[in-house]
Design a protein around this motif. Structure first.
Motif, PDB file in Angstrom:
ATOM      1  N   LYS A  96      27.729  58.858  20.322  1.00 26.51           N
ATOM      2  CA  LYS A  96      28.959  59.330  19.688  1.00 26.51           C
ATOM      3  C   LYS A  96      29.486  58.315  18.687  1.00 26.51           C
ATOM      4  O   LYS A  96      29.895  58.666  17.571  1.00 26.51           O
ATOM      5  CB  LYS A  96      30.011  59.607  20.754  1.00 26.51           C
ATOM      6  CG  LYS A  96      31.391  59.961  20.207  1.00 26.51           C
ATOM      7  CD  LYS A  96      32.407  60.098  21.327  1.00 26.51           C
ATOM      8  CE  LYS A  96      33.812  60.321  20.775  1.00 26.51           C
ATOM      9  NZ  LYS A  96      34.820  60.413  21.865  1.00 26.51           N
ATOM     10  N   ARG A 134      28.335  68.243  21.426  1.00 22.61           N
ATOM     11  CA  ARG A 134      28.901  67.275  20.482  1.00 22.61           C
ATOM     12  C   ARG A 134      29.623  67.916  19.302  1.00 22.61           C
ATOM     13  O   ARG A 134      30.416  67.258  18.632  1.00 22.61           O
ATOM     14  CB  ARG A 134      27.789  66.344  19.979  1.00 22.61           C
ATOM     15  CG  ARG A 134      27.277  65.408  21.066  1.00 22.61           C
ATOM     16  CD  ARG A 134      26.164  64.515  20.556  1.00 22.61           C
ATOM     17  NE  ARG A 134      25.000  65.299  20.188  1.00 22.61           N
ATOM     18  CZ  ARG A 134      24.189  64.986  19.176  1.00 22.61           C
ATOM     19  NH1 ARG A 134      24.428  63.955  18.417  1.00 22.61           N
ATOM     20  NH2 ARG A 134      23.135  65.737  18.927  1.00 22.61           N
ATOM     21  N   LEU A 137      33.300  67.410  19.110  1.00 26.42           N
ATOM     22  CA  LEU A 137      33.836  66.127  18.648  1.00 26.42           C
ATOM     23  C   LEU A 137      34.166  66.156  17.166  1.00 26.42           C
ATOM     24  O   LEU A 137      34.772  65.219  16.646  1.00 26.42           O
ATOM     25  CB  LEU A 137      32.822  65.004  18.920  1.00 26.42           C
ATOM     26  CG  LEU A 137      32.420  64.793  20.373  1.00 26.42           C
ATOM     27  CD1 LEU A 137      31.323  63.735  20.466  1.00 26.42           C
ATOM     28  CD2 LEU A 137      33.623  64.392  21.205  1.00 26.42           C
TER      29      LEU A 137
END
Length: 233
Positions: A96, A134, A137
């Motif tokens: 990340k 993801r 995000l």
């Protein structure tokens, strides 16, 4: 007539190459140290690790703890499962931290959204918790996609299985010929979409340093998402 453009996520909309490189290096170091370095050479360990990881990926199985467990099994060692879970958490934190959209991604998506319906078909990476892909995000990207299919969750097998593509098409109410699919992975993205009757577009992004499979001439192949505006659909 083209009505929708479908995308993969990792290495297609965002660049995670440095993140995975960092996380993999860290994980390999931890694994090797947890074995017995006096009995297993680094080269032997690394060869086995790469072989097992490749075998898992070829089956579209991406769970890091499962891969690591297989490494322990190969060397007749028993891991601390709580330790593996902690390592997995740190692994994804590293990915990340080093993941960012490609420079052109947002501007290209904004333009395409005015002309086409947009969808996302992507594999989970085997994280412990579902529903945490993801893409969440990056809300600045997520908001553009009408349909998001995270394969590998909720009974949907990972691509290149045809079901994720079929699920996305049904959600749109479109036929394969009315869509294209943009992805970076030859087996998972390109072959998966093609086998479903969807025209694939192979993204070999200029900023990603990797050895692309040698499959002969393939069209269309692009090196930046910005090139999508110049393609004839």
């Amino acid at each position: 007539m083209l009505k929708a453009i479908l995308f993969d996520f990792g290495q297609t909309l965002v660049n995670s190459a440095d993140g995975f490189k960092t996380a993999e290096k860290d994980a390999k170091g931890k694994l090797y140290a947890d074995l017995d370095p006096d009995k297993v050479s680094w080269d032997t360990f690394l060869g086995e690790y790469r072989k097992l990881r490749k075998a898992f990926h070829q089956k579209s199985k991406f769970s890091r703890p499962a891969i690591w467990q297989a490494v322990y099994d190969a060397f007749a060692c028993k891991p601390d499962h709580d330790k593996l879970i902690a390592w997995e958490k740190h692994y994804w934190e590293q990915v990340k931290e080093h993941t960012n959209p490609f420079p052109e991604t947002l501007s290209v998506i904004e333009v395409l959204k005015k002309q086409y319906r947009l969808g996302l078909i992507t594999n989970t990476q085997g994280q412990k918790n579902t529903g945490t892909h993801r893409i969440a995000l990056f809300p600045e990207l997520e908001r553009f996609f009408e349909v998001i299919v995270v394969a590998g969750e909720k009974g949907i097998p990972p691509t290149p299985d045809p079901l994720p593509f079929q699920t996305c098409l049904e959600a749109f109410g479109l036929a394969p010929r009315e869509t294209v699919y943009v992805g970076d992975d030859w087996r998972i993205d390109i072959c998966g979409a093609r086998d479903m009757g969807i025209q694939p577009i192979w993204l070999q992004h200029y900023s990603v340093k990797r050895n692309w499979p040698e499959v002969g001439p393939f069209e269309p192949t692009i090196t930046s998402l910005a090139e999508l505006s110049g393609l004839s659909f």
